[in-house]
Design a protein around this motif. Structure first.
Motif, PDB file in Angstrom:
ATOM      1  N   ARG A 135       0.852  -1.187   0.000  1.00 14.70           N
ATOM      2  CA  ARG A 135       0.000   0.000   0.000  1.00 14.70           C
ATOM      3  C   ARG A 135       0.890   1.241   0.000  1.00 14.70           C
ATOM      4  O   ARG A 135       1.856   1.323   0.760  1.00 14.70           O
ATOM      5  N   GLU A 136       0.529   2.205  -0.859  1.00 15.21           N
ATOM      6  CA  GLU A 136       1.263   3.462  -0.948  1.00 15.21           C
ATOM      7  C   GLU A 136       0.297   4.613  -0.709  1.00 15.21           C
ATOM      8  O   GLU A 136      -0.829   4.592  -1.194  1.00 15.21           O
ATOM      9  N   TYR A 137       0.781   5.615   0.023  1.00 16.61           N
ATOM     10  CA  TYR A 137      -0.024   6.803   0.306  1.00 16.61           C
ATOM     11  C   TYR A 137       0.650   8.007  -0.340  1.00 16.61           C
ATOM     12  O   TYR A 137       1.786   8.337   0.008  1.00 16.61           O
ATOM     13  N   TYR A 138      -0.059   8.646  -1.254  1.00 16.03           N
ATOM     14  CA  TYR A 138       0.444   9.857  -1.898  1.00 16.03           C
ATOM     15  C   TYR A 138      -0.552  10.981  -1.697  1.00 16.03           C
ATOM     16  O   TYR A 138      -1.693  10.747  -1.298  1.00 16.03           O
ATOM     17  N   ARG A 139      -0.142  12.155  -1.976  1.00 18.61           N
ATOM     18  CA  ARG A 139      -0.879  13.395  -1.710  1.00 18.61           C
ATOM     19  C   ARG A 139      -2.389  13.199  -1.530  1.00 18.61           C
ATOM     20  O   ARG A 139      -2.926  13.490  -0.485  1.00 18.61           O
ATOM     21  N   ASP A 140      -3.086  12.677  -2.529  1.00 20.79           N
ATOM     22  CA  ASP A 140      -4.541  12.534  -2.432  1.00 20.79           C
ATOM     23  C   ASP A 140      -5.025  11.139  -2.821  1.00 20.79           C
ATOM     24  O   ASP A 140      -6.185  10.945  -3.121  1.00 20.79           O
ATOM     25  N   CYS A 141      -4.105  10.159  -2.810  1.00 19.93           N
ATOM     26  CA  CYS A 141      -4.464   8.834  -3.321  1.00 19.93           C
ATOM     27  C   CYS A 141      -3.786   7.724  -2.521  1.00 19.93           C
ATOM     28  O   CYS A 141      -2.628   7.845  -2.129  1.00 19.93           O
TER      29      CYS A 141
END
Length: 162
Positions: A81-87
């Motif tokens: 799982r990756e967490y980026y700015r808005d996703c």
């Protein structure tokens, strides 16, 4: 899990992108990888789900489109799982076997990136990914994250002797 500098445990992410990545080995224990030159990227074959696809259906489509391979998904191996700015980007790695070949159907974006696919020793793929993580660490968070995801996946494959 991978997170950018905007990550917060209580943050609500408006977008979720599900994706699948194929893990394909040959008899010599080489792994099938995709390499682009514009920008330089080394990843396992795969991409985002389309419509109602699950990970297996996504892998069958993506391997045909990008690699010219007809694959049979065997089993899911692990998720990252990756967490980026808005996703939130959720990738499922799927062990696949090659059942045949077909004609590649690159998107215009894949053509512009000069994508090729090839068999590589897994250690060489890991080394290339480490080099690219260093290259992108302070200049491109998305490309750094992409390679960090693949680094974690390749290390897991080596450590578990899959």
């Amino acid at each position: 899990e991978i997170a950018d500098e905007f990550y917060s445990a209580d943050k609500i992410y408006p977008k979720i992108r599900n994706a699948a990545r194929a893990v394909i080995f040959d008899r010599d224990k080489r792994i099938f990888a995709e390499i682009t030159s514009n920008p330089k990227v080394v990843i396992l074959p795969g991409g985002g789900f389309e419509g109602d696809e699950d990970a297996f259906e996504c892998e069958v489509r993506e391997c045909a489109e990008e690699c010219g391979l007809i694959v049979t998904p065997i089993k899911p191996l692990f998720n990252i799982r990756e967490y980026y700015r808005d996703c939130i980007f959720f990738s499922t790695y799927v062990l696949c076997e090659i059942a045949g070949e077909c004609e590649k159907r690159f998107t215009e974006n894949e053509k512009s990136m000069n994508m090729i696919s090839c068999w590589r020793p897994i250690g060489d793929v890991l080394s290339d990914i480490e080099d690219l993580m260093k290259k992108y660490k302070d200049i491109d968070g998305e490309l750094y994250g992409c390679h960090k995801r693949e680094y974690i996946a390749i290390k897991e494959l080596i450590d578990c002797r899959i």
